[in-house]
Design a protein around this motif. Structure first.
Motif, PDB file in Angstrom:
ATOM      1  N   PRO A   1      40.693  -4.451  18.354  1.00 48.32           N
ATOM      2  CA  PRO A   1      40.277  -5.851  18.417  1.00 48.32           C
ATOM      3  C   PRO A   1      38.794  -6.020  18.101  1.00 48.32           C
ATOM      4  CG  PRO A   1      41.711  -5.332  20.245  1.00 48.32           C
ATOM      5  CD  PRO A   1      41.426  -4.022  19.552  1.00 48.32           C
ATOM      6  N   LEU A   2      38.507  -7.043  17.316  1.00 56.42           N
ATOM      7  CA  LEU A   2      37.147  -7.310  16.851  1.00 56.42           C
ATOM      8  C   LEU A   2      36.604  -8.578  17.499  1.00 56.42           C
ATOM      9  CD1 LEU A   2      37.791  -6.822  13.021  1.00 56.42           C
ATOM     10  CD2 LEU A   2      36.875  -5.115  14.603  1.00 56.42           C
ATOM     11  N   ARG A   3      35.276  -8.639  17.592  1.00 57.65           N
ATOM     12  CA  ARG A   3      34.588  -9.862  17.979  1.00 57.65           C
ATOM     13  C   ARG A   3      34.157 -10.568  16.690  1.00 57.65           C
ATOM     14  NH1 ARG A   3      32.517  -5.871  20.799  1.00 57.65           N
ATOM     15  NH2 ARG A   3      30.583  -5.898  19.607  1.00 57.65           N
ATOM     16  N   VAL A   4      34.616 -11.800  16.532  1.00 55.36           N
ATOM     17  CA  VAL A   4      34.423 -12.523  15.267  1.00 55.36           C
ATOM     18  C   VAL A   4      33.726 -13.848  15.524  1.00 55.36           C
ATOM     19  CG1 VAL A   4      35.584 -13.528  13.254  1.00 55.36           C
ATOM     20  CG2 VAL A   4      36.530 -11.469  14.358  1.00 55.36           C
ATOM     21  N   VAL A   5      32.726 -14.142  14.714  1.00 54.34           N
ATOM     22  CA  VAL A   5      32.073 -15.454  14.706  1.00 54.34           C
ATOM     23  C   VAL A   5      32.527 -16.188  13.449  1.00 54.34           C
ATOM     24  CG1 VAL A   5      29.872 -16.676  14.487  1.00 54.34           C
ATOM     25  CG2 VAL A   5      30.089 -14.755  16.078  1.00 54.34           C
ATOM     26  N   VAL A   6      32.943 -17.436  13.618  1.00 54.14           N
ATOM     27  CA  VAL A   6      33.448 -18.244  12.513  1.00 54.14           C
ATOM     28  C   VAL A   6      32.422 -19.320  12.167  1.00 54.14           C
ATOM     29  CG1 VAL A   6      35.336 -19.691  11.676  1.00 54.14           C
ATOM     30  CG2 VAL A   6      35.786 -17.914  13.386  1.00 54.14           C
ATOM     31  N   LEU A   7      32.143 -19.478  10.873  1.00 51.27           N
ATOM     32  CA  LEU A   7      31.306 -20.568  10.377  1.00 51.27           C
ATOM     33  C   LEU A   7      32.194 -21.480   9.551  1.00 51.27           C
ATOM     34  CD1 LEU A   7      29.240 -18.307  11.117  1.00 51.27           C
ATOM     35  CD2 LEU A   7      27.851 -19.104   9.209  1.00 51.27           C
TER      36      LEU A   7
ATOM     37  N   ALA B   1      26.677  -9.898  19.486  1.00 46.22           N
ATOM     38  CA  ALA B   1      26.980  -8.615  18.835  1.00 46.22           C
ATOM     39  C   ALA B   1      28.354  -8.613  18.172  1.00 46.22           C
ATOM     40  CB  ALA B   1      26.872  -7.474  19.847  1.00 46.22           C
ATOM     41  N   PRO B   2      28.603  -9.539  17.229  1.00 51.29           N
ATOM     42  CA  PRO B   2      29.928  -9.608  16.612  1.00 51.29           C
ATOM     43  C   PRO B   2      30.175  -8.449  15.646  1.00 51.29           C
ATOM     44  CG  PRO B   2      28.444 -11.084  15.485  1.00 51.29           C
ATOM     45  CD  PRO B   2      27.677 -10.534  16.661  1.00 51.29           C
ATOM     46  N   ASP B   3      31.444  -8.167  15.431  1.00 54.58           N
ATOM     47  CA  ASP B   3      31.826  -7.169  14.423  1.00 54.58           C
ATOM     48  C   ASP B   3      31.862  -7.799  13.030  1.00 54.58           C
ATOM     49  OD1 ASP B   3      32.451  -4.886  16.237  1.00 54.58           O
ATOM     50  OD2 ASP B   3      33.937  -6.299  17.013  1.00 54.58           O
ATOM     51  N   LEU B   4      32.278  -9.065  12.954  1.00 52.98           N
ATOM     52  CA  LEU B   4      32.355  -9.778  11.679  1.00 52.98           C
ATOM     53  C   LEU B   4      31.860 -11.205  11.861  1.00 52.98           C
ATOM     54  CD1 LEU B   4      35.912  -8.843  10.306  1.00 52.98           C
ATOM     55  CD2 LEU B   4      33.730  -8.198   9.259  1.00 52.98           C
ATOM     56  N   VAL B   5      31.213 -11.730  10.844  1.00 57.33           N
ATOM     57  CA  VAL B   5      30.974 -13.165  10.706  1.00 57.33           C
ATOM     58  C   VAL B   5      31.758 -13.611   9.481  1.00 57.33           C
ATOM     59  CG1 VAL B   5      29.286 -14.930  10.091  1.00 57.33           C
ATOM     60  CG2 VAL B   5      28.717 -13.229  11.830  1.00 57.33           C
ATOM     61  N   ILE B   6      32.635 -14.595   9.666  1.00 55.22           N
ATOM     62  CA  ILE B   6      33.475 -15.063   8.564  1.00 55.22           C
ATOM     63  C   ILE B   6      33.230 -16.552   8.360  1.00 55.22           C
ATOM     64  CG2 ILE B   6      35.817 -15.325   7.670  1.00 55.22           C
ATOM     65  CD1 ILE B   6      36.673 -12.997   9.396  1.00 55.22           C
ATOM     66  N   SER B   7      32.843 -16.921   7.149  1.00 51.85           N
ATOM     67  CA  SER B   7      32.660 -18.328   6.801  1.00 51.85           C
ATOM     68  C   SER B   7      33.834 -18.793   5.950  1.00 51.85           C
ATOM     69  CB  SER B   7      31.336 -18.549   6.070  1.00 51.85           C
ATOM     70  OG  SER B   7      31.213 -17.686   4.957  1.00 51.85           O
ATOM     71  N   ALA B   8      34.269 -20.020   6.233  1.00 52.26           N
ATOM     72  CA  ALA B   8      35.381 -20.616   5.483  1.00 52.26           C
ATOM     73  C   ALA B   8      35.164 -22.118   5.476  1.00 52.26           C
ATOM     74  CB  ALA B   8      36.718 -20.275   6.144  1.00 52.26           C
TER      75      ALA B   8
ATOM     76  N   LEU C   1      23.114 -12.742   8.038  1.00 51.50           N
ATOM     77  CA  LEU C   1      24.005 -11.825   7.325  1.00 51.50           C
ATOM     78  C   LEU C   1      23.877 -10.392   7.835  1.00 51.50           C
ATOM     79  CD1 LEU C   1      23.534 -13.035   3.621  1.00 51.50           C
ATOM     80  CD2 LEU C   1      25.341 -13.659   5.238  1.00 51.50           C
ATOM     81  N   ALA C   2      22.706 -10.047   8.334  1.00 49.96           N
ATOM     82  CA  ALA C   2      22.459  -8.669   8.780  1.00 49.96           C
ATOM     83  C   ALA C   2      22.988  -8.381  10.181  1.00 49.96           C
ATOM     84  CB  ALA C   2      20.956  -8.381   8.742  1.00 49.96           C
ATOM     85  N   VAL C   3      23.462  -9.398  10.889  1.00 53.77           N
ATOM     86  CA  VAL C   3      23.834  -9.215  12.298  1.00 53.77           C
ATOM     87  C   VAL C   3      25.154  -8.471  12.497  1.00 53.77           C
ATOM     88  CG1 VAL C   3      24.523 -10.443  14.397  1.00 53.77           C
ATOM     89  CG2 VAL C   3      22.450 -11.124  13.167  1.00 53.77           C
ATOM     90  N   PRO C   4      26.282  -8.876  11.888  1.00 56.76           N
ATOM     91  CA  PRO C   4      27.579  -8.297  12.257  1.00 56.76           C
ATOM     92  C   PRO C   4      27.723  -6.831  11.830  1.00 56.76           C
ATOM     93  CG  PRO C   4      27.822  -9.777  10.405  1.00 56.76           C
ATOM     94  CD  PRO C   4      26.423  -9.956  10.885  1.00 56.76           C
ATOM     95  N   ARG C   5      28.419  -6.066  12.655  1.00 56.05           N
ATOM     96  CA  ARG C   5      28.560  -4.626  12.435  1.00 56.05           C
ATOM     97  C   ARG C   5      29.244  -4.306  11.109  1.00 56.05           C
ATOM     98  NH1 ARG C   5      32.224  -0.291  15.431  1.00 56.05           N
ATOM     99  NH2 ARG C   5      33.441  -2.105  16.046  1.00 56.05           N
TER     100      ARG C   5
ATOM    101  N   THR D   1      29.392 -11.801   1.934  1.00 59.57           N
ATOM    102  CA  THR D   1      28.496 -12.942   1.755  1.00 59.57           C
ATOM    103  C   THR D   1      27.118 -12.463   1.323  1.00 59.57           C
ATOM    104  OG1 THR D   1      29.683 -14.006   3.557  1.00 59.57           O
ATOM    105  CG2 THR D   1      27.654 -15.051   2.820  1.00 59.57           C
ATOM    106  N   ALA D   2      26.626 -13.073   0.263  1.00 58.37           N
ATOM    107  CA  ALA D   2      25.281 -12.795  -0.233  1.00 58.37           C
ATOM    108  C   ALA D   2      24.418 -14.038  -0.008  1.00 58.37           C
ATOM    109  CB  ALA D   2      25.322 -12.427  -1.713  1.00 58.37           C
ATOM    110  N   GLU D   3      23.130 -13.897  -0.258  1.00 59.65           N
ATOM    111  CA  GLU D   3      22.226 -15.023  -0.022  1.00 59.65           C
ATOM    112  C   GLU D   3      22.524 -16.177  -0.965  1.00 59.65           C
ATOM    113  OE1 GLU D   3      17.468 -15.867   0.749  1.00 59.65           O
ATOM    114  OE2 GLU D   3      18.154 -13.876   0.184  1.00 59.65           O
ATOM    115  N   ASP D   4      22.947 -15.890  -2.200  1.00 60.32           N
ATOM    116  CA  ASP D   4      23.333 -16.940  -3.135  1.00 60.32           C
ATOM    117  C   ASP D   4      24.827 -17.226  -2.980  1.00 60.32           C
ATOM    118  OD1 ASP D   4      20.810 -17.268  -4.220  1.00 60.32           O
ATOM    119  OD2 ASP D   4      21.127 -15.697  -5.721  1.00 60.32           O
ATOM    120  N   PHE D   5      25.212 -18.486  -3.112  1.00 60.93           N
ATOM    121  CA  PHE D   5      26.590 -18.897  -2.889  1.00 60.93           C
ATOM    122  C   PHE D   5      27.569 -18.146  -3.790  1.00 60.93           C
ATOM    123  CE2 PHE D   5      24.578 -22.948  -1.361  1.00 60.93           C
ATOM    124  CZ  PHE D   5      25.114 -22.916  -0.078  1.00 60.93           C
TER     125      PHE D   5
END
Length: 285
Positions: A5-11, A81-88, A99-103, A140-144
């Motif tokens: 199981p992962l800790r996920v932050v959603v944007l 301390a999330p494992d993933l950040v996912i934007s949708a 961008l540098a935060v998630p494992r 995810t990169a800095e440019d869209f």
């Protein structure tokens, strides 16, 4: 592949985007630690009539509403301390500090087969004549929409083409790429670098583009209305000199010997109008 199981932050700014990630997390037992969403009105590329995302989230959600991703969101996300950040469906540039935060990295869901269709309006590709739809999960990169690709899919346009069928087919493809691509990210796959020379960009529809032209063939009109209305009713038409909002349009047979734009029949919810080749049934909003 079995993943702990992962800790996920959603944007996200759109319920459809949130549900894609939440459904995936639910299937795998992952925890949605936080949902980050912009303030009301900040994501108006989507249907302005829709509720702000925060009003429709599950009542036990942890939600951050902010326009500042660097000074407000980044410290809070880092503390989780999330494992993933996912934007949708998130209409904001994500700063490198976040961008540098998630494992296992930050990932983005995009409804086109990148590098085709970068930008805020990928359904423009359908409007302009594409015979397929696509979806991509990329780092995810800095440019869209420029980061390395973890999963990509394409499929033909739905046979019964409408905004509803187009949206459903797109959601299905995005669920597929999220399933495959997230597993690759957790496994350490860096993704495939996009070829910038093959990129195309999709700016928002202009007011002129939102007004359909009955001198187009019926199938073209159906395709344009479907693409315009995927994220809310944007298609319009001039019927008997009056601009009206178009909710749905489909071919309605051969019609008769009439000029494009001529109303053949009036209905309680719209009109049958002559297009360049066939009649079309126009449903108003």
């Amino acid at each position: 592949m079995t993943v702990a199981p992962l800790r996920v932050v959603v944007l996200s700014a759109l319920m459809t985007g949130y549900r894609l990630v939440a459904d995936w997390a639910g299937r795998h037992g992952h925890e949605l630690s936080l949902v980050v969403t912009p303030p009301v009105g900040a994501g108006r590329r989507y249907d302005a009539r829709a509720n702000p995302l925060v009003l429709d989230l599950p009542p036990d959600s942890h939600v951050l509403v902010t326009r500042s991703l660097t000074t407000v969101a980044t410290p809070l996300v880092a503390a989780l301390a999330p494992d993933l950040v996912i934007s949708a469906a998130f209409p904001r540039r994500i700063p490198p500090q976040l961008l540098a935060v998630p494992r296992f990295g930050a990932l983005n869901l995009h409804p086109s087969a990148l590098p085709a269709g970068r930008g805020p309006n990928p359904f423009r590709l359908v409007y302009e004549g594409a015979s397929t739809i696509g979806a991509t999960l990329h780092r995810t990169a800095e440019d869209f929409d420029t980061g390395p690709v973890l999963s990509r899919r394409e499929a033909p346009l739905p046979a019964e083409l409408s905004a509803t069928s187009l949206r459903a087919a797109s959601v299905d493809l995005m669920a597929q790429v999220l399933e495959e691509g997230a597993a690759r990210a957790v496994a350490g796959d860096p993704g495939v670098v996009q070829n910038g020379e093959q990129a195309s960009h999709t700016p928002p529809f202009t007011e002129v583009e939102q007004l359909i032209d009955f001198t187009d063939p019926a199938r073209t009109l159906q395709r344009k209305v479907a693409a315009l209305n995927v994220l809310g009713p944007r298609a319009a038409a001039c019927v008997e000199g009056v601009r009206v909002q178009v909710g749905h349009l489909y071919e309605a047979g051969c019609g008769r010997n009439a000029e494009p734009g001529e109303v053949l029949t009036r209905h309680g919810d719209g009109w049958t109008v002559q297009a360049a080749d066939h009649a079309v049934r126009v449903h108003s909003v």
